[in-house]
Design a protein around this motif. Structure first.
Motif, PDB file in Angstrom:
ATOM      1  N   TRP A  26      12.111   8.816  -0.162  1.00 35.20           N
ATOM      2  CA  TRP A  26      11.666   8.513  -1.515  1.00 35.20           C
ATOM      3  C   TRP A  26      10.327   7.778  -1.583  1.00 35.20           C
ATOM      4  CZ3 TRP A  26      12.146   3.780  -4.704  1.00 35.20           C
ATOM      5  CH2 TRP A  26      12.212   2.608  -3.933  1.00 35.20           C
ATOM      6  N   VAL A  27       9.745   7.417  -0.433  1.00 33.12           N
ATOM      7  CA  VAL A  27       8.586   6.517  -0.469  1.00 33.12           C
ATOM      8  C   VAL A  27       7.381   7.120  -1.187  1.00 33.12           C
ATOM      9  CG1 VAL A  27       9.291   5.223   1.574  1.00 33.12           C
ATOM     10  CG2 VAL A  27       7.827   7.211   1.841  1.00 33.12           C
ATOM     11  N   ALA A  28       7.157   8.426  -1.006  1.00 32.85           N
ATOM     12  CA  ALA A  28       6.011   9.049  -1.674  1.00 32.85           C
ATOM     13  C   ALA A  28       6.236   9.188  -3.179  1.00 32.85           C
ATOM     14  CB  ALA A  28       5.723  10.421  -1.063  1.00 32.85           C
ATOM     15  N   ARG A  29       7.489   9.030  -3.615  1.00 32.40           N
ATOM     16  CA  ARG A  29       7.789   9.135  -5.047  1.00 32.40           C
ATOM     17  C   ARG A  29       7.837   7.772  -5.738  1.00 32.40           C
ATOM     18  NH1 ARG A  29       9.306  14.407  -5.807  1.00 32.40           N
ATOM     19  NH2 ARG A  29       8.221  14.000  -7.767  1.00 32.40           N
ATOM     20  N   ILE A  30       7.622   6.693  -4.984  1.00 31.71           N
ATOM     21  CA  ILE A  30       7.683   5.361  -5.578  1.00 31.71           C
ATOM     22  C   ILE A  30       6.695   5.194  -6.730  1.00 31.71           C
ATOM     23  CG2 ILE A  30       7.274   2.891  -5.145  1.00 31.71           C
ATOM     24  CD1 ILE A  30       8.547   3.252  -2.413  1.00 31.71           C
ATOM     25  N   PRO A  31       5.423   5.619  -6.580  1.00 29.21           N
ATOM     26  CA  PRO A  31       4.511   5.467  -7.720  1.00 29.21           C
ATOM     27  C   PRO A  31       5.010   6.179  -8.982  1.00 29.21           C
ATOM     28  CG  PRO A  31       3.276   5.954  -5.728  1.00 29.21           C
ATOM     29  CD  PRO A  31       4.722   6.147  -5.389  1.00 29.21           C
ATOM     30  N   GLN A  32       5.601   7.369  -8.808  1.00 31.69           N
ATOM     31  CA  GLN A  32       6.110   8.105  -9.966  1.00 31.69           C
ATOM     32  C   GLN A  32       7.324   7.408 -10.573  1.00 31.69           C
ATOM     33  OE1 GLN A  32       6.776  12.251  -9.208  1.00 31.69           O
ATOM     34  NE2 GLN A  32       7.795  12.609 -11.179  1.00 31.69           N
ATOM     35  N   ILE A  33       8.234   6.941  -9.718  1.00 31.81           N
ATOM     36  CA  ILE A  33       9.399   6.213 -10.215  1.00 31.81           C
ATOM     37  C   ILE A  33       8.952   4.946 -10.937  1.00 31.81           C
ATOM     38  CG2 ILE A  33      11.461   4.928  -9.507  1.00 31.81           C
ATOM     39  CD1 ILE A  33      11.771   6.962  -7.210  1.00 31.81           C
ATOM     40  N   LYS A  34       8.018   4.242 -10.365  1.00 36.37           N
ATOM     41  CA  LYS A  34       7.478   3.018 -10.970  1.00 36.37           C
ATOM     42  C   LYS A  34       6.899   3.314 -12.354  1.00 36.37           C
ATOM     43  CE  LYS A  34       4.024  -0.613  -9.929  1.00 36.37           C
ATOM     44  NZ  LYS A  34       2.964  -0.332 -10.896  1.00 36.37           N
ATOM     45  N   ARG A  35       6.144   4.386 -12.440  1.00 40.96           N
ATOM     46  CA  ARG A  35       5.502   4.745 -13.711  1.00 40.96           C
ATOM     47  C   ARG A  35       6.524   5.210 -14.739  1.00 40.96           C
ATOM     48  NH1 ARG A  35       2.336   7.817 -11.577  1.00 40.96           N
ATOM     49  NH2 ARG A  35       3.306   9.840 -11.946  1.00 40.96           N
ATOM     50  N   GLU A  36       7.471   6.064 -14.329  1.00 36.68           N
ATOM     51  CA  GLU A  36       8.447   6.605 -15.271  1.00 36.68           C
ATOM     52  C   GLU A  36       9.391   5.538 -15.811  1.00 36.68           C
ATOM     53  OE1 GLU A  36      10.388   9.823 -13.305  1.00 36.68           O
ATOM     54  OE2 GLU A  36       8.689  11.201 -13.547  1.00 36.68           O
ATOM     55  N   LEU A  37       9.679   4.520 -14.983  1.00 34.60           N
ATOM     56  CA  LEU A  37      10.559   3.446 -15.432  1.00 34.60           C
ATOM     57  C   LEU A  37       9.784   2.307 -16.091  1.00 34.60           C
ATOM     58  CD1 LEU A  37      13.153   3.197 -12.505  1.00 34.60           C
ATOM     59  CD2 LEU A  37      13.249   4.567 -14.594  1.00 34.60           C
ATOM     60  N   GLY A  38       8.444   2.412 -16.101  1.00 31.91           N
ATOM     61  CA  GLY A  38       7.625   1.388 -16.739  1.00 31.91           C
ATOM     62  C   GLY A  38       7.684   0.038 -16.047  1.00 31.91           C
ATOM     63  N   VAL A  44      15.649  16.224  -8.478  1.00 33.59           N
ATOM     64  CA  VAL A  44      15.850  17.463  -7.724  1.00 33.59           C
ATOM     65  C   VAL A  44      15.480  17.252  -6.259  1.00 33.59           C
ATOM     66  CG1 VAL A  44      15.080  19.844  -7.456  1.00 33.59           C
ATOM     67  CG2 VAL A  44      15.485  18.918  -9.750  1.00 33.59           C
ATOM     68  N   HIS A  45      14.323  16.664  -6.036  1.00 29.95           N
ATOM     69  CA  HIS A  45      13.850  16.409  -4.667  1.00 29.95           C
ATOM     70  C   HIS A  45      14.862  15.582  -3.873  1.00 29.95           C
ATOM     71  CE1 HIS A  45      10.940  13.722  -2.115  1.00 29.95           C
ATOM     72  NE2 HIS A  45      11.631  14.541  -1.357  1.00 29.95           N
ATOM     73  N   LEU A  46      15.296  14.455  -4.422  1.00 31.99           N
ATOM     74  CA  LEU A  46      16.194  13.573  -3.687  1.00 31.99           C
ATOM     75  C   LEU A  46      17.616  14.112  -3.615  1.00 31.99           C
ATOM     76  CD1 LEU A  46      14.967  10.027  -4.829  1.00 31.99           C
ATOM     77  CD2 LEU A  46      14.261  11.406  -2.862  1.00 31.99           C
ATOM     78  N   PRO A  97      21.859   8.761  -6.596  1.00 36.20           N
ATOM     79  CA  PRO A  97      21.680   7.786  -7.679  1.00 36.20           C
ATOM     80  C   PRO A  97      20.281   7.191  -7.700  1.00 36.20           C
ATOM     81  CG  PRO A  97      23.065   6.875  -5.937  1.00 36.20           C
ATOM     82  CD  PRO A  97      22.912   8.330  -5.651  1.00 36.20           C
ATOM     83  N   LEU A  98      19.618   7.144  -6.554  1.00 31.39           N
ATOM     84  CA  LEU A  98      18.246   6.641  -6.529  1.00 31.39           C
ATOM     85  C   LEU A  98      17.328   7.533  -7.352  1.00 31.39           C
ATOM     86  CD1 LEU A  98      16.346   4.488  -5.334  1.00 31.39           C
ATOM     87  CD2 LEU A  98      16.063   5.972  -3.345  1.00 31.39           C
TER      88      LEU A  98
END
Length: 400
Positions: A30-42, A166-168, A92-93
């Motif tokens: 999930w590390v490469a998706r952290i910026p996207q998760i951070k942004r989507e969750l505000g 989907v990815h995870l 769940p992540l």
């Protein structure tokens, strides 16, 4: 009979190598998706740092019982069960919808990965002993290959705008199957009994052990120092995993695909360093290797941060990975080979401290970044790996 024994041992080595590979794939999925998760969750840097505290909480809870769990069910069963739990925690992540759900998911991931780590390293020590030559660096090299593969896949998924759930979710299913199929030939629980390390079973060890009633007493100070060495290195490893993409994406304004290359470079260098590490440590010894590597890591990362451009940053992350490559295998091998200390017990002690750095360091980096900026916050690992130069002597037992 001899041929059958060699064949069984070869399959066990392949199986434990697969366990290390899958562990790396899960942890970095999930590390490469952290910026996207951070942004989507505000989330702010501080909020993300708070969420990342979930992983070390899970690890602390798990490793407290890791030695007992391995003693009760064996390193094979523990590796398989914890590995499947870790892979499934990616679901769940990926579905996290707020700070609380993200934190809870990371508690599950941290706990299961921590338990798996202790068990698979105990299995690795058992296989290494039966071979009669160093193998741990190569096993940790497989872990690094896993983190590299996961980072590249994650960067590709981010570039192609594949939804995070989907990815995870796909990763969870694939990695669970890979673990169950690829690790069937791990050594059975009889391999976890290491008479040569037991002061009660070994008369010579019994005579030199300070206290037969407390087998960990003989090596408690060495274990504590090994744990601190691990912590100093793992803070940086955790920072590379969780913050390198954020640094490249937000501080240096790169694209989402490029942002994942910082950790990919670190993972490549760690894989190369670890795959060659067994021969290097055998030739020069663990202490000089750790000292030289720590200097390379500190100077490389420091240069990358001061230069302030994406190319230099990726190079700095890469040199950091090369420098810290031998720390984990040498440290765990030393912990698993201390006279009078059962391998799983020693490794769990070191893991408990070291993983506080790997998983607790990133939240601290987030809090520091909130106050002084991410570039200065990433200087914390530079200082910590420099301290390994002073403590490297504790790993001398890894060369015995």
């Amino acid at each position: 009979m001899v041929t059958q024994k060699i064949d069984t041992l070869g399959r066990a080595r392949t199986a434990v190598t697969m366990a290390f590979l899958v562990h790396g794939l899960i942890g970095a999925a999930w590390v490469a998706r952290i910026p996207q998760i951070k942004r989507e969750l505000g989330l702010s840097d501080g909020s993300l740092g708070l969420a990342l505290l979930g992983a070390p909480v899970g690890v602390v809870l798990a490793v407290r019982f890791a030695g007992w769990t391995v003693a009760r069910w064996g390193s094979r069963a523990t590796t398989l069960a914890a590995g499947v739990a870790a892979a499934l925690s990616l679901v769940p992540l990926g579905l996290a919808w707020n700070l609380g759900s993200l934190t809870c998911s990371l508690v599950l991931m941290g706990g299961s990965l921590g338990l798996m780590d202790v068990a698979m390293n105990a299995q690795g020590v058992a296989v290494e002993r039966r071979y009669g030559r160093p193998l741990m660096s190569g096993l940790h090299g497989a872990y690094s290959i896993g983190t590299l593969g996961a980072a590249l896949v994650g960067s590709g998924a981010a570039h192609l705008d594949v939804p995070v759930p989907v990815h995870l979710g796909v990763a969870a299913v694939v990695l669970s199957a890979a673990l169950l199929l690829g690790c069937r030939d791990l050594l059975d629980r009889s391999a976890d009994a290491l008479p040569s390390q037991d002061p009660v079973a070994d008369p010579e060890a019994r005579a030199t052990a300070p206290s037969a009633a407390s087998p960990l007493a003989a090596g408690r100070w060495t274990l504590a120092l090994l744990g601190v060495i691990g912590l100093c290195s793992f803070v940086g490893e955790g920072a590379m995993a969780d913050w390198s993409a954020v640094h490249l994406r937000e501080t240096l304004d790169t694209g989402p695909g490029v942002a994942g290359l910082g950790y990919a470079g670190c993972a490549v260098a760690m894989a190369v360093g670890r795959l060659a590490g067994d021969r290097v440590v055998a030739r020069f010894g663990p202490v000089p290797v750790l000292r030289a590597g720590s200097l390379i890591a500190a100077l490389g990362l420091g240069f990358g941060l001061l230069a302030g451009n994406p190319v230099a940053a990726v190079l700095g992350f890469t040199l950091f990975g090369l420098g810290v490559a031998p720390v984990a295998p040498v440290t765990f091998s030393a912990a698993g080979n201390l006279p009078g200390v059962p391998a799983a017990a020693g490794i769990s002690r070191v893991t408990a401290v070291g993983y506080l750095g790997l998983l607790g360091g990133p939240p601290v980096i987030g809090f520091v970044a909130q106050a002084v900026g991410l570039t200065w916050a990433l200087a914390v690992p530079v200082v910590l790996v420099g301290l390994i130069v002073l403590m490297a002597g504790a790993t001398a037992s890894a060369g015995r």
